[in-house]
Design a protein around this motif. Structure first.
Motif, short mmCIF file in Angstrom:
data_model
loop_
_atom_site.label_atom_id
_atom_site.label_comp_id
_atom_site.label_asym_id
_atom_site.label_seq_id
_atom_site.Cartn_x
_atom_site.Cartn_y
_atom_site.Cartn_z
N GLN A 116 -25.23 15.69 -36.76
CA GLN A 116 -26.44 15.46 -37.56
C GLN A 116 -26.56 16.50 -38.67
OE1 GLN A 116 -29.45 15.55 -34.52
NE2 GLN A 116 -29.24 13.35 -34.08
N HIS B 10 -26.22 15.86 -26.39
CA HIS B 10 -27.07 15.93 -27.57
C HIS B 10 -26.71 17.12 -28.46
CE1 HIS B 10 -30.21 14.42 -30.02
NE2 HIS B 10 -30.86 15.56 -30.05
N THR C 88 -26.00 16.73 -32.27
CA THR C 88 -26.77 17.54 -33.22
C THR C 88 -25.86 18.19 -34.26
OG1 THR C 88 -28.42 17.95 -31.50
CG2 THR C 88 -28.49 19.40 -33.41
N GLU D 114 -38.49 15.86 -34.27
CA GLU D 114 -37.42 15.32 -35.12
C GLU D 114 -37.65 13.85 -35.46
OE1 GLU D 114 -34.02 16.65 -32.47
OE2 GLU D 114 -33.27 17.14 -34.47
N GLU E 19 -32.00 10.38 -32.27
CA GLU E 19 -33.09 11.18 -31.70
C GLU E 19 -33.92 10.32 -30.74
OE1 GLU E 19 -32.34 13.99 -32.33
OE2 GLU E 19 -32.25 14.56 -34.43
N GLU F 152 -32.26 21.58 -37.27
CA GLU F 152 -31.03 21.26 -36.52
C GLU F 152 -30.26 22.54 -36.19
OE1 GLU F 152 -30.91 18.51 -35.27
OE2 GLU F 152 -31.21 16.83 -36.64
N TYR G 81 -37.69 12.87 -39.27
CA TYR G 81 -36.68 11.93 -39.78
C TYR G 81 -37.32 10.60 -40.16
CZ TYR G 81 -32.48 14.71 -38.97
OH TYR G 81 -31.52 15.68 -39.03
FE FE Z 1 -31.36 16.39 -34.31
#
Ligand code: FE
Ligand code: ZN
Ligand code: FE
Length: 236
Positions: A52, A45, A49, A115, A145, A19, A119
């Motif tokens: 995240q 995004h 991010t 990702e 994502e 990230e 994840y």
């Molecule tokens: Fe991400």
């Protein structure tokens, strides 16, 4: 690393590095993108991010509390490093703006797919370990994502449609399209909308070049040669 708990803790560190690298790489991609919609999607995004990354801090704390041993040294996600380097390499090439946008979309989707994979795995570990809160946090990011990837796919496919329909008086829906090609197109579009982890617009860009060259008037010569270039660059 003798437990799933510790393996998860390691994966979280890896994702944290991923990230961080994305946060560093996205501004250049945003800057190079020509299409406003693409710029906006990537910008959005970038903000997500950053959230995240914060979420991973929380996850790490929870894992510590659950007894996982957190590695001292910083983990560098080599997978993400490679994907980003690859994207930067192609972005540094001399390209028509539309081709550049396709290349950026492709690079961004490769990142999202990585990702989604990472994840997804981390989420499954958390479920296995019955770490409810950790699972919830990771699932939240995983959903984001998937959404980013879906938006990029929509952009790639949507741009294609607009170009095919723009400025032409001729109704392309009634033009005869060879059966085989028609089927191929439908299949490609289905794949794009069905799967979040679908390939990006590159393949579809090539599909478009076949289509537009059939329907183009002389006016489109420039854009046709651009698409031909796009095709060539993707074939590399
Ligand atoms: Fe991400
Ligand atoms: Zn990694
Ligand atoms: Fe992402």
């Amino acid at each position: 690393m003798n437990s799933l708990n510790n393996l998860l803790a390691h994966e979280i560190k890896d994702l944290y590095s991923a990230e961080e690298q994305i946060i560093e790489a996205l501004p250049q991609m945003i800057e190079k993108a020509q299409n406003q919609e693409l710029k906006r999607t990537l910008n959005e995004h970038l903000k997500i991010t950053e959230q995240q990354k914060k979420r991973l801090d929380k996850v790490q704390k929870l894992l510590e509390e659950s007894g996982a041993s957190i590695e001292e040294e910083d983990t560098v996600c080599l997978g993400m490093q490679g994907l980003i380097e690859e994207g930067q390499k192609i972005m540094n090439e001399d390209m028509e703006p539309e081709v550049m946008d396709a290349a950026i979309t492709a690079a961004a989707q490769k990142i999202e797919h990585y990702e989604i994979s990472a994840y997804g795995t981390a989420c499954a570990y958390a479920r296995e370990l019955k770490l409810k809160e950790v699972e919830k946090l990771l699932q939240q990011t995983l959903d984001e994502e998937y959404e980013a990837d879906g938006l990029l796919t929509e952009l790639a496919v949507g741009g294609l449609n607009v170009e095919a329909e723009s400025g032409e008086e001729e109704d392309i829906s009634v033009r005869k399209i060879p059966e085989g090609r028609k089927k191929g197109r439908t299949a490609a579009r289905k794949t794009a909308s069905r799967s979040n982890a679908s390939g990006n617009g590159s393949a579809k860009k090539s599909a478009k070049s076949t289509r537009t060259s059939k329907s183009s008037s002389a006016r489109k010569t420039t854009s046709r040669s651009k698409t031909a270039k796009a095709k060539k660059s993707h074939a590399r």
